[in-house]
Design a protein around this motif. Structure first.
Motif, PDB file in Angstrom:
ATOM      1  N   UNK A  16     -18.452 -41.887 -50.489  1.00  0.00           N
ATOM      2  CA  UNK A  16     -19.697 -41.845 -49.730  1.00  0.00           C
ATOM      3  C   UNK A  16     -19.445 -41.000 -48.485  1.00  0.00           C
ATOM      4  N   UNK A  17     -20.345 -40.077 -48.229  1.00  0.00           N
ATOM      5  CA  UNK A  17     -20.141 -39.186 -47.089  1.00  0.00           C
ATOM      6  C   UNK A  17     -20.182 -39.989 -45.787  1.00  0.00           C
ATOM      7  N   UNK A  18     -19.201 -39.812 -44.913  1.00  0.00           N
ATOM      8  CA  UNK A  18     -19.222 -40.551 -43.644  1.00  0.00           C
ATOM      9  C   UNK A  18     -20.532 -40.273 -42.883  1.00  0.00           C
ATOM     10  N   UNK A  19     -20.958 -41.234 -42.075  1.00  0.00           N
ATOM     11  CA  UNK A  19     -22.218 -41.045 -41.352  1.00  0.00           C
ATOM     12  C   UNK A  19     -22.128 -39.881 -40.388  1.00  0.00           C
ATOM     13  N   UNK A  20     -20.958 -39.727 -39.787  1.00  0.00           N
ATOM     14  CA  UNK A  20     -20.791 -38.623 -38.837  1.00  0.00           C
ATOM     15  C   UNK A  20     -19.477 -37.925 -39.124  1.00  0.00           C
ATOM     16  N   UNK A  21     -19.529 -36.590 -39.091  1.00  0.00           N
ATOM     17  CA  UNK A  21     -18.315 -35.796 -39.304  1.00  0.00           C
ATOM     18  C   UNK A  21     -18.204 -34.772 -38.173  1.00  0.00           C
ATOM     19  N   UNK A  22     -17.788 -35.233 -37.000  1.00  0.00           N
ATOM     20  CA  UNK A  22     -17.747 -34.321 -35.847  1.00  0.00           C
ATOM     21  C   UNK A  22     -16.617 -33.288 -35.958  1.00  0.00           C
ATOM     22  N   UNK A  23     -16.928 -32.078 -35.495  1.00  0.00           N
ATOM     23  CA  UNK A  23     -15.915 -31.013 -35.458  1.00  0.00           C
ATOM     24  C   UNK A  23     -15.290 -30.972 -34.070  1.00  0.00           C
ATOM     25  N   UNK A  24     -13.996 -30.856 -34.022  1.00  0.00           N
ATOM     26  CA  UNK A  24     -13.300 -30.813 -32.727  1.00  0.00           C
ATOM     27  C   UNK A  24     -13.872 -29.719 -31.832  1.00  0.00           C
ATOM     28  N   UNK A  25     -14.156 -28.550 -32.416  1.00  0.00           N
ATOM     29  CA  UNK A  25     -14.615 -27.421 -31.575  1.00  0.00           C
ATOM     30  C   UNK A  25     -16.004 -27.668 -30.975  1.00  0.00           C
ATOM     31  N   UNK A  26     -16.717 -28.656 -31.468  1.00  0.00           N
ATOM     32  CA  UNK A  26     -18.033 -28.957 -30.912  1.00  0.00           C
ATOM     33  C   UNK A  26     -17.951 -30.037 -29.826  1.00  0.00           C
ATOM     34  N   UNK A  27     -16.761 -30.517 -29.580  1.00  0.00           N
ATOM     35  CA  UNK A  27     -16.587 -31.593 -28.583  1.00  0.00           C
ATOM     36  C   UNK A  27     -15.590 -31.211 -27.494  1.00  0.00           C
ATOM     37  N   UNK A  28     -15.516 -29.901 -27.233  1.00  0.00           N
ATOM     38  CA  UNK A  28     -14.564 -29.438 -26.219  1.00  0.00           C
ATOM     39  C   UNK A  28     -14.912 -30.034 -24.848  1.00  0.00           C
ATOM     40  N   UNK A  29     -16.210 -30.135 -24.509  1.00  0.00           N
ATOM     41  CA  UNK A  29     -16.544 -30.658 -23.173  1.00  0.00           C
ATOM     42  C   UNK A  29     -16.161 -32.135 -23.066  1.00  0.00           C
ATOM     43  N   UNK A  30     -16.315 -32.905 -24.148  1.00  0.00           N
ATOM     44  CA  UNK A  30     -15.909 -34.319 -24.135  1.00  0.00           C
ATOM     45  C   UNK A  30     -14.389 -34.426 -24.018  1.00  0.00           C
ATOM     46  N   UNK A  31     -13.693 -33.514 -24.683  1.00  0.00           N
ATOM     47  CA  UNK A  31     -12.230 -33.527 -24.644  1.00  0.00           C
ATOM     48  C   UNK A  31     -11.761 -33.216 -23.220  1.00  0.00           C
ATOM     49  N   UNK A  32     -12.393 -32.206 -22.616  1.00  0.00           N
ATOM     50  CA  UNK A  32     -12.020 -31.836 -21.242  1.00  0.00           C
ATOM     51  C   UNK A  32     -12.308 -32.999 -20.287  1.00  0.00           C
ATOM     52  N   UNK A  33     -13.459 -33.653 -20.473  1.00  0.00           N
ATOM     53  CA  UNK A  33     -13.813 -34.789 -19.599  1.00  0.00           C
ATOM     54  C   UNK A  33     -12.773 -35.906 -19.710  1.00  0.00           C
ATOM     55  N   UNK A  34     -12.286 -36.114 -20.918  1.00  0.00           N
ATOM     56  CA  UNK A  34     -11.289 -37.171 -21.134  1.00  0.00           C
ATOM     57  C   UNK A  34      -9.956 -36.801 -20.464  1.00  0.00           C
TER      58      UNK A  34
END
Ligand SMILES: [Zn+2]
Length: 484
Positions: free
Chosen positions: A109-127
Protein backbone atom coordinates in the motif's frame (compact mmCIF):
# COMPACT_ATOMS: atom_id res chain seq x y z
CA UNK A 1 -5.67 -9.41 23.39
CA UNK A 2 -3.70 -6.45 22.21
CA UNK A 3 -0.85 -6.19 19.77
CA UNK A 4 2.63 -6.78 21.12
CA UNK A 5 5.79 -5.72 19.31
CA UNK A 6 9.49 -6.11 19.92
CA UNK A 7 10.79 -2.65 20.67
CA UNK A 8 14.51 -2.30 19.89
CA UNK A 9 14.63 0.58 22.37
CA UNK A 10 13.67 -1.62 25.32
CA UNK A 11 14.91 -4.91 23.79
CA UNK A 12 11.66 -6.50 24.81
CA UNK A 13 8.25 -7.39 23.48
CA UNK A 14 5.87 -4.69 24.63
CA UNK A 15 2.16 -4.06 24.46
CA UNK A 16 1.51 -1.56 21.67
CA UNK A 17 -0.20 1.55 23.03
CA UNK A 18 -0.28 4.56 20.71
CA UNK A 19 0.62 8.02 22.01
CA UNK A 20 -2.82 9.26 20.94
CA UNK A 21 -4.84 9.52 24.19
CA UNK A 22 -7.85 8.16 22.29
CA UNK A 23 -5.74 5.15 21.31
CA UNK A 24 -6.78 5.48 17.68
CA UNK A 25 -4.23 7.41 15.65
CA UNK A 26 -0.82 5.94 14.89
CA UNK A 27 2.12 7.73 13.30
CA UNK A 28 4.55 5.43 11.51
CA UNK A 29 7.77 6.30 9.72
CA UNK A 30 9.85 3.95 7.63
CA UNK A 31 13.20 4.96 6.17
CA UNK A 32 12.68 4.91 2.43
CA UNK A 33 14.95 4.32 -0.53
CA UNK A 34 17.95 6.32 -1.61
CA UNK A 35 17.07 6.66 -5.27
CA UNK A 36 20.40 6.03 -7.00
CA UNK A 37 19.72 2.46 -8.21
CA UNK A 38 16.99 -0.18 -8.33
CA UNK A 39 16.05 -1.47 -4.89
CA UNK A 40 17.26 -5.03 -4.25
CA UNK A 41 15.38 -7.86 -2.66
CA UNK A 42 16.96 -7.17 0.74
CA UNK A 43 15.57 -3.63 0.62
CA UNK A 44 12.21 -5.04 -0.38
CA UNK A 45 12.10 -7.29 2.62
CA UNK A 46 12.09 -4.14 4.78
CA UNK A 47 9.46 -2.36 2.71
CA UNK A 48 7.16 -5.38 2.61
CA UNK A 49 7.62 -5.69 6.38
CA UNK A 50 6.61 -2.02 6.79
CA UNK A 51 3.58 -2.73 4.60
CA UNK A 52 2.63 -5.65 6.82
CA UNK A 53 2.87 -3.47 9.95
CA UNK A 54 0.73 -0.77 8.37
CA UNK A 55 -1.87 -3.21 7.06
CA UNK A 56 -2.08 -5.04 10.37
CA UNK A 57 -2.50 -1.84 12.37
CA UNK A 58 -5.33 -0.90 10.03
CA UNK A 59 -6.83 -4.37 10.41
CA UNK A 60 -6.78 -3.72 14.17
CA UNK A 61 -8.74 -0.52 13.59
CA UNK A 62 -5.99 2.07 14.04
CA UNK A 63 -5.97 5.19 11.88
CA UNK A 64 -2.42 5.00 10.57
CA UNK A 65 -0.39 7.78 8.99
CA UNK A 66 2.37 6.01 7.13
CA UNK A 67 5.33 8.13 6.05
CA UNK A 68 8.23 6.92 3.92
CA UNK A 69 10.88 9.36 2.83
CA UNK A 70 12.66 9.43 -0.49
CA UNK A 71 16.35 10.24 -0.07
CA UNK A 72 17.07 12.18 -3.24
CA UNK A 73 20.36 13.84 -2.28
CA UNK A 74 23.27 11.74 -1.13
CA UNK A 75 26.89 10.90 -2.07
CA UNK A 76 25.95 8.01 -4.36
CA UNK A 77 23.37 10.15 -6.13
CA UNK A 78 25.90 12.90 -6.75
CA UNK A 79 28.32 10.32 -8.10
CA UNK A 80 25.56 8.95 -10.36
CA UNK A 81 24.75 12.41 -11.71
CA UNK A 82 28.41 12.97 -12.55
CA UNK A 83 28.77 9.61 -14.25
CA UNK A 84 25.58 9.84 -16.27
CA UNK A 85 25.88 13.57 -16.97
CA UNK A 86 22.27 14.13 -15.98
CA UNK A 87 20.57 16.47 -13.53
CA UNK A 88 19.59 15.52 -9.99
CA UNK A 89 15.91 15.43 -10.97
CA UNK A 90 16.45 13.29 -14.06
CA UNK A 91 18.69 10.88 -12.23
CA UNK A 92 16.62 10.41 -9.08
CA UNK A 93 13.30 10.63 -10.97
CA UNK A 94 14.13 7.52 -12.95
CA UNK A 95 14.89 5.42 -9.87
CA UNK A 96 12.01 6.83 -7.89
CA UNK A 97 9.58 5.90 -10.67
CA UNK A 98 11.08 2.40 -10.71
CA UNK A 99 10.73 2.18 -6.93
CA UNK A 100 7.06 3.11 -7.10
CA UNK A 101 6.45 0.56 -9.85
CA UNK A 102 8.15 -2.13 -7.76
CA UNK A 103 6.16 -1.10 -4.69
CA UNK A 104 3.01 -1.67 -6.75
CA UNK A 105 4.25 -4.97 -8.15
CA UNK A 106 4.66 -6.21 -4.57
CA UNK A 107 1.19 -4.92 -3.72
CA UNK A 108 2.49 -2.67 -0.98
CA UNK A 109 0.00 0.00 0.00
CA UNK A 110 1.46 3.34 -0.98
CA UNK A 111 2.50 5.31 2.12
CA UNK A 112 0.28 8.31 2.84
CA UNK A 113 3.21 10.66 2.51
CA UNK A 114 6.48 10.24 0.64
CA UNK A 115 8.49 13.39 1.32
CA UNK A 116 11.63 14.13 -0.69
CA UNK A 117 14.65 15.35 1.23
CA UNK A 118 15.31 18.09 -1.34
CA UNK A 119 11.85 19.55 -0.69
CA UNK A 120 12.51 19.91 3.04
CA UNK A 121 15.80 21.78 3.01
CA UNK A 122 14.32 24.71 4.99
CA UNK A 123 13.00 22.32 7.69
CA UNK A 124 16.39 20.61 7.80
CA UNK A 125 18.17 23.95 8.17
CA UNK A 126 15.73 25.01 10.92
CA UNK A 127 16.46 21.80 12.81
CA UNK A 128 20.22 22.25 12.52
CA UNK A 129 19.83 25.87 13.71
CA UNK A 130 18.02 24.62 16.80
CA UNK A 131 20.83 22.17 17.55
CA UNK A 132 23.45 24.90 17.05
CA UNK A 133 21.46 27.24 19.32
CA UNK A 134 21.35 24.56 22.00
CA UNK A 135 25.11 24.14 21.76
CA UNK A 136 24.84 20.53 20.56
CA UNK A 137 25.97 21.24 16.99
CA UNK A 138 28.90 23.31 15.79
CA UNK A 139 30.41 24.49 12.54
CA UNK A 140 33.91 23.24 11.87
CA UNK A 141 36.55 25.60 10.55
CA UNK A 142 36.37 24.04 7.09
CA UNK A 143 32.60 24.61 6.76
CA UNK A 144 30.52 21.54 7.70
CA UNK A 145 28.22 21.49 10.70
CA UNK A 146 28.63 18.54 13.06
CA UNK A 147 26.57 17.05 15.82
CA UNK A 148 28.61 16.87 19.02
CA UNK A 149 27.92 13.65 20.83
CA UNK A 150 29.89 14.88 23.81
CA UNK A 151 27.72 18.00 24.21
CA UNK A 152 24.60 15.89 23.72
CA UNK A 153 25.68 13.57 26.49
CA UNK A 154 26.55 16.62 28.57
CA UNK A 155 22.84 17.53 28.50
CA UNK A 156 22.08 14.27 30.27
CA UNK A 157 21.09 12.43 27.09
CA UNK A 158 22.20 8.93 26.23
CA UNK A 159 23.80 8.13 22.90
CA UNK A 160 23.74 4.48 21.90
CA UNK A 161 20.26 3.49 23.04
CA UNK A 162 19.40 1.11 20.24
CA UNK A 163 22.57 -0.91 20.46
CA UNK A 164 23.65 -0.17 24.03
CA UNK A 165 27.28 0.05 23.09
CA UNK A 166 29.98 2.07 24.65
CA UNK A 167 29.76 5.15 22.48
CA UNK A 168 33.53 5.70 22.57
CA UNK A 169 33.90 2.45 20.69
CA UNK A 170 31.01 2.93 18.32
CA UNK A 171 32.77 4.67 15.50
CA UNK A 172 36.20 3.23 15.76
CA UNK A 173 37.25 2.05 12.34
CA UNK A 174 34.69 4.17 10.55
CA UNK A 175 36.18 5.82 7.53
CA UNK A 176 36.96 9.47 8.06
CA UNK A 177 35.99 11.36 4.94
CA UNK A 178 38.25 14.09 3.66
CA UNK A 179 35.70 16.75 4.55
CA UNK A 180 35.45 15.55 8.14
CA UNK A 181 38.97 16.38 9.29
CA UNK A 182 37.99 19.34 11.40
CA UNK A 183 35.58 17.49 13.64
CA UNK A 184 36.04 18.00 17.36
CA UNK A 185 35.64 14.30 17.98
CA UNK A 186 35.80 11.29 15.70
CA UNK A 187 32.30 10.23 16.74
CA UNK A 188 30.69 13.48 15.61
CA UNK A 189 28.61 13.22 12.49
CA UNK A 190 27.78 15.73 9.75
CA UNK A 191 24.46 17.56 9.76
CA UNK A 192 25.39 19.92 6.95
CA UNK A 193 28.06 19.07 4.41
CA UNK A 194 29.92 22.04 2.94
CA UNK A 195 29.88 22.29 -0.83
CA UNK A 196 32.84 20.69 -2.58
CA UNK A 197 33.67 20.93 -6.31
CA UNK A 198 32.43 17.36 -6.93
CA UNK A 199 28.94 18.42 -5.78
CA UNK A 200 28.70 20.49 -8.96
CA UNK A 201 25.19 22.00 -8.99
CA UNK A 202 23.86 20.01 -6.03
CA UNK A 203 23.91 22.54 -3.20
CA UNK A 204 21.66 24.89 -1.26
CA UNK A 205 22.41 28.13 0.58
CA UNK A 206 22.42 27.96 4.38
CA UNK A 207 23.53 30.06 7.36
CA UNK A 208 26.74 27.98 7.25
CA UNK A 209 27.43 28.50 3.57
CA UNK A 210 26.49 26.49 0.49
CA UNK A 211 26.16 22.79 0.93
CA UNK A 212 23.74 19.93 1.44
CA UNK A 213 22.24 18.04 4.34
CA UNK A 214 23.63 14.86 5.87
CA UNK A 215 21.47 11.78 5.46
CA UNK A 216 20.56 11.33 9.13
CA UNK A 217 19.17 14.83 9.63
CA UNK A 218 16.85 14.41 6.63
CA UNK A 219 14.90 11.67 8.37
CA UNK A 220 14.68 13.59 11.66
CA UNK A 221 13.40 16.72 9.91
CA UNK A 222 10.86 14.97 7.69
CA UNK A 223 9.51 12.54 10.28
CA UNK A 224 8.97 15.28 12.88
CA UNK A 225 7.44 17.59 10.28
CA UNK A 226 4.91 14.93 9.20
CA UNK A 227 4.24 13.14 12.47
CA UNK A 228 5.18 15.58 15.24
CA UNK A 229 8.16 15.69 17.60
CA UNK A 230 7.05 12.47 19.25
CA UNK A 231 5.44 9.65 17.31
CA UNK A 232 4.64 5.98 17.64
CA UNK A 233 6.60 3.79 15.28
CA UNK A 234 9.85 3.99 13.39
CA UNK A 235 10.84 1.12 11.14
CA UNK A 236 13.83 0.16 9.11
CA UNK A 237 16.24 -2.62 8.30
CA UNK A 238 18.52 -3.70 11.15
CA UNK A 239 21.50 -2.29 9.25
CA UNK A 240 20.05 1.16 9.92
CA UNK A 241 20.09 0.84 13.72
CA UNK A 242 23.53 2.36 13.85
CA UNK A 243 24.49 4.98 13.02
CA UNK A 244 21.40 6.13 11.11
CA UNK A 245 18.67 5.57 13.69
CA UNK A 246 20.87 6.29 16.65
CA UNK A 247 21.73 9.63 15.06
CA UNK A 248 18.08 10.32 14.29
CA UNK A 249 17.27 9.91 17.99
CA UNK A 250 20.13 12.16 19.05
CA UNK A 251 19.29 14.93 16.59
CA UNK A 252 15.56 14.84 17.22
CA UNK A 253 15.66 14.60 21.01
CA UNK A 254 18.59 17.02 21.13
CA UNK A 255 16.47 19.61 19.32
CA UNK A 256 13.04 18.99 20.82
CA UNK A 257 13.94 17.82 24.32
CA UNK A 258 11.12 15.25 23.94
CA UNK A 259 11.14 11.50 23.40
CA UNK A 260 11.36 10.99 19.63
CA UNK A 261 9.87 7.56 18.91
CA UNK A 262 7.99 5.20 21.22
CA UNK A 263 8.59 1.91 19.35
CA UNK A 264 11.54 1.11 17.10
CA UNK A 265 11.03 -1.92 14.86
CA UNK A 266 13.85 -3.45 12.87
CA UNK A 267 13.62 -6.03 10.12
CA UNK A 268 16.36 -8.65 10.00
CA UNK A 269 18.80 -9.26 7.16
CA UNK A 270 18.08 -11.28 4.10
CA UNK A 271 20.46 -13.85 2.68
CA UNK A 272 20.12 -15.03 -0.89
CA UNK A 273 20.89 -18.68 -1.56
CA UNK A 274 22.45 -18.89 1.90
CA UNK A 275 24.90 -16.05 1.42
CA UNK A 276 25.09 -12.34 1.84
CA UNK A 277 24.00 -10.80 -1.43
CA UNK A 278 26.81 -9.68 -3.65
CA UNK A 279 27.12 -8.94 -7.33
CA UNK A 280 30.24 -11.08 -7.62
CA UNK A 281 28.49 -14.14 -6.16
CA UNK A 282 25.67 -13.82 -8.66
CA UNK A 283 23.07 -13.77 -5.88
CA UNK A 284 22.30 -10.08 -6.06
CA UNK A 285 18.72 -9.60 -7.20
CA UNK A 286 16.68 -6.51 -7.78
CA UNK A 287 12.94 -7.06 -7.96
CA UNK A 288 13.21 -6.61 -11.72
CA UNK A 289 15.77 -9.41 -11.99
CA UNK A 290 13.31 -11.77 -10.35
CA UNK A 291 10.36 -10.62 -12.45
CA UNK A 292 12.52 -11.19 -15.54
CA UNK A 293 13.02 -14.78 -14.39
CA UNK A 294 9.25 -15.22 -14.65
CA UNK A 295 8.29 -14.87 -11.00
CA UNK A 296 5.45 -12.57 -10.08
CA UNK A 297 5.37 -9.76 -7.53
CA UNK A 298 2.74 -11.80 -5.73
CA UNK A 299 5.04 -14.82 -5.39
CA UNK A 300 7.92 -12.65 -4.23
CA UNK A 301 5.72 -10.86 -1.70
CA UNK A 302 4.44 -14.16 -0.38
CA UNK A 303 7.94 -15.54 0.08
CA UNK A 304 9.15 -12.37 1.81
CA UNK A 305 6.18 -12.65 4.14
CA UNK A 306 6.72 -16.25 5.17
CA UNK A 307 9.39 -15.59 7.80
CA UNK A 308 9.18 -13.63 11.01
CA UNK A 309 10.58 -10.14 10.51
CA UNK A 310 13.22 -10.58 13.24
CA UNK A 311 14.62 -13.77 11.71
CA UNK A 312 17.39 -13.72 9.17
CA UNK A 313 15.70 -15.08 6.08
CA UNK A 314 17.26 -17.17 3.37
CA UNK A 315 15.65 -16.15 0.10
CA UNK A 316 16.09 -18.74 -2.63
CA UNK A 317 14.78 -19.39 -6.12
CA UNK A 318 13.60 -22.76 -4.86
CA UNK A 319 11.67 -20.88 -2.20
CA UNK A 320 9.98 -18.90 -4.97
CA UNK A 321 8.87 -22.11 -6.65
CA UNK A 322 7.51 -23.19 -3.28
CA UNK A 323 5.69 -19.86 -3.03
CA UNK A 324 4.09 -20.54 -6.41
CA UNK A 325 2.85 -23.93 -5.23
CA UNK A 326 1.56 -22.52 -1.93
CA UNK A 327 -0.33 -19.77 -3.68
CA UNK A 328 -1.79 -22.25 -6.13
CA UNK A 329 -3.19 -24.21 -3.17
CA UNK A 330 -4.81 -21.08 -1.78
CA UNK A 331 -6.12 -20.03 -5.20
CA UNK A 332 -7.62 -23.41 -5.90
CA UNK A 333 -9.44 -23.41 -2.60
CA UNK A 334 -10.66 -19.83 -3.09
CA UNK A 335 -11.76 -20.68 -6.62
CA UNK A 336 -13.91 -23.52 -5.33
CA UNK A 337 -15.34 -21.35 -2.59
CA UNK A 338 -16.22 -18.72 -5.16
CA UNK A 339 -17.91 -21.33 -7.32
CA UNK A 340 -19.98 -22.40 -4.36
CA UNK A 341 -20.46 -19.13 -2.57
CA UNK A 342 -20.79 -16.57 -5.33
CA UNK A 343 -24.17 -15.79 -6.88
CA UNK A 344 -25.06 -18.17 -9.67
CA UNK A 345 -28.03 -18.84 -11.82
CA UNK A 346 -28.57 -22.29 -10.37
CA UNK A 347 -32.00 -22.65 -8.73
CA UNK A 348 -30.57 -24.24 -5.58
CA UNK A 349 -28.45 -21.18 -4.97
CA UNK A 350 -30.81 -18.49 -6.04
CA UNK A 351 -31.83 -17.78 -2.48
CA UNK A 352 -28.36 -17.56 -1.14
CA UNK A 353 -27.37 -13.94 -1.71
CA UNK A 354 -27.94 -12.97 1.93
CA UNK A 355 -24.45 -14.16 2.75
CA UNK A 356 -22.65 -13.19 -0.39
CA UNK A 357 -19.58 -11.01 -0.05
CA UNK A 358 -19.94 -7.73 -1.81
CA UNK A 359 -23.71 -7.87 -1.66
CA UNK A 360 -23.58 -5.40 1.20
CA UNK A 361 -25.29 -7.74 3.61
CA UNK A 362 -24.13 -9.01 6.98
CA UNK A 363 -22.30 -12.29 6.83
CA UNK A 364 -21.23 -14.79 9.40
CA UNK A 365 -17.44 -14.94 9.23
CA UNK A 366 -15.64 -17.96 10.62
CA UNK A 367 -14.68 -16.12 13.77
CA UNK A 368 -12.51 -18.91 14.97
CA UNK A 369 -10.17 -18.62 11.99
CA UNK A 370 -9.99 -14.85 12.23
CA UNK A 371 -9.35 -14.92 15.96
CA UNK A 372 -6.51 -17.46 15.56
CA UNK A 373 -5.06 -15.35 12.76
CA UNK A 374 -5.25 -12.28 15.02
CA UNK A 375 -3.73 -14.07 18.00
CA UNK A 376 -0.77 -15.06 15.83
CA UNK A 377 -0.13 -11.59 14.49
CA UNK A 378 -0.73 -9.91 17.84
CA UNK A 379 2.26 -11.89 19.04
CA UNK A 380 4.94 -9.61 17.58
CA UNK A 381 3.61 -10.24 14.05
CA UNK A 382 4.12 -13.96 14.11
CA UNK A 383 3.45 -14.35 10.42
CA UNK A 384 4.53 -18.00 10.21
CA UNK A 385 1.87 -18.90 12.77
CA UNK A 386 -0.66 -16.81 10.84
CA UNK A 387 0.15 -18.68 7.61
CA UNK A 388 -0.10 -21.91 9.60
CA UNK A 389 -3.70 -21.01 10.41
CA UNK A 390 -4.40 -20.10 6.79
CA UNK A 391 -3.12 -23.43 5.49
CA UNK A 392 -4.93 -25.44 8.18
CA UNK A 393 -8.07 -23.67 7.05
CA UNK A 394 -7.30 -24.43 3.37
CA UNK A 395 -6.85 -28.12 4.21
CA UNK A 396 -10.06 -28.22 6.25
CA UNK A 397 -12.01 -26.36 3.60
CA UNK A 398 -10.74 -28.64 0.83
CA UNK A 399 -11.83 -31.66 2.85
CA UNK A 400 -15.29 -30.25 3.36
CA UNK A 401 -15.56 -29.21 -0.27
CA UNK A 402 -14.57 -32.71 -1.34
CA UNK A 403 -17.18 -34.17 1.01
CA UNK A 404 -19.74 -31.70 -0.33
CA UNK A 405 -20.49 -30.68 3.24
CA UNK A 406 -19.95 -26.94 2.95
CA UNK A 407 -23.08 -24.83 2.61
CA UNK A 408 -23.34 -21.84 0.31
CA UNK A 409 -23.51 -19.57 3.33
CA UNK A 410 -20.42 -21.11 4.88
CA UNK A 411 -18.53 -20.73 1.61
CA UNK A 412 -19.50 -17.09 1.35
CA UNK A 413 -18.59 -16.48 4.99
CA UNK A 414 -15.24 -18.17 4.46
CA UNK A 415 -14.57 -15.82 1.55
CA UNK A 416 -15.40 -12.84 3.73
CA UNK A 417 -12.93 -14.10 6.34
CA UNK A 418 -10.33 -14.62 3.64
CA UNK A 419 -10.77 -11.06 2.37
CA UNK A 420 -10.23 -9.78 5.91
CA UNK A 421 -7.06 -11.79 6.29
CA UNK A 422 -5.92 -10.79 2.85
CA UNK A 423 -6.29 -7.13 3.77
CA UNK A 424 -3.23 -7.89 5.93
CA UNK A 425 -1.43 -10.42 3.74
CA UNK A 426 -2.01 -8.52 0.52
CA UNK A 427 -1.56 -11.45 -1.80
CA UNK A 428 -4.98 -10.94 -3.41
CA UNK A 429 -5.95 -12.88 -6.47
CA UNK A 430 -3.72 -13.83 -9.37
CA UNK A 431 -3.34 -11.03 -11.88
CA UNK A 432 -6.49 -10.89 -13.97
CA UNK A 433 -6.07 -11.48 -17.64
CA UNK A 434 -6.78 -8.38 -19.64
CA UNK A 435 -10.44 -8.48 -20.68
CA UNK A 436 -11.51 -7.18 -24.10
CA UNK A 437 -13.80 -4.14 -24.23
CA UNK A 438 -16.81 -6.26 -25.22
CA UNK A 439 -16.41 -8.37 -22.06
CA UNK A 440 -15.94 -5.33 -19.86
CA UNK A 441 -19.10 -3.81 -21.35
CA UNK A 442 -21.02 -6.98 -20.49
CA UNK A 443 -19.70 -6.86 -16.93
CA UNK A 444 -20.86 -3.27 -16.64
CA UNK A 445 -24.30 -4.20 -18.01
CA UNK A 446 -24.50 -6.97 -15.41
CA UNK A 447 -23.65 -4.51 -12.64
CA UNK A 448 -26.35 -2.15 -13.84
CA UNK A 449 -28.85 -5.01 -13.89
CA UNK A 450 -27.88 -6.03 -10.36
CA UNK A 451 -28.23 -2.48 -9.11
CA UNK A 452 -31.69 -2.39 -10.65
CA UNK A 453 -32.30 -5.73 -8.87
CA UNK A 454 -32.96 -7.36 -12.24
CA UNK A 455 -31.32 -10.62 -11.25
CA UNK A 456 -32.78 -12.48 -14.18
CA UNK A 457 -30.94 -10.20 -16.56
CA UNK A 458 -27.73 -10.21 -14.49
CA UNK A 459 -27.76 -14.02 -14.45
CA UNK A 460 -28.33 -14.10 -18.18
CA UNK A 461 -25.30 -11.88 -18.68
CA UNK A 462 -23.23 -14.08 -16.39
CA UNK A 463 -24.13 -17.08 -18.53
CA UNK A 464 -23.27 -15.16 -21.68
CA UNK A 465 -19.89 -14.19 -20.19
CA UNK A 466 -19.26 -17.80 -19.22
CA UNK A 467 -19.99 -18.89 -22.77
CA UNK A 468 -17.40 -16.38 -23.93
CA UNK A 469 -14.86 -17.83 -21.51
CA UNK A 470 -15.07 -15.36 -18.62
CA UNK A 471 -16.14 -15.86 -15.04
CA UNK A 472 -17.13 -13.12 -12.64
CA UNK A 473 -15.80 -13.07 -9.14
CA UNK A 474 -17.72 -10.89 -6.75
CA UNK A 475 -15.38 -9.38 -4.21
CA UNK A 476 -15.93 -6.74 -1.54
CA UNK A 477 -14.16 -4.35 -3.89
CA UNK A 478 -16.58 -5.15 -6.69
CA UNK A 479 -16.78 -7.76 -9.42
CA UNK A 480 -13.64 -9.05 -11.10
CA UNK A 481 -13.30 -10.83 -14.41
CA UNK A 482 -11.41 -14.06 -14.54
CA UNK A 483 -10.51 -16.06 -17.63
CA UNK A 484 -11.92 -19.56 -17.39
ZN1 LIG B 1 15.97 7.26 7.95
Amino acid sequence: MGLKLFNTLSRSVQEFTPLDPAGKKVGMYCCGPTVYDFAHIGNWRTFVFADLVRRYLEFKGYAVTHVMNITDVEDKIIKGIRETKTTLREFTGKYEAAFLEDLKALNCVRPHQMPHATEYISEIIALIKKLVARGIAYQAADGPVYFSIEKYRGCGCTYGRLLQLNFDELRVGERVAADEYDKEALADFALWKARVPEDDEVFWPSPWGEGRPGWHIECSAMSMKMLGESFDLHLGGEDLKFPHHEDEIAQSEGASGKPFVKYWLHGAFLLVEGKKMSKSLGNFFTLRDLLAKGFTGREIRYLLLTAHYRETFNFTLEGLHGARAALARIDECLGKLHELGAPTSGPARANAPATIPGAGSETVAPNDLLSKFTVALDDDLNISAAWGEVFKWVTETNKRLAADSLSVGEAAAALVAWDKMDSVLGIGAPAAAEAPAEIVALLEARQAARQARDFKKSDAIRIELKAKGWAIEDTPKGPKLKKI
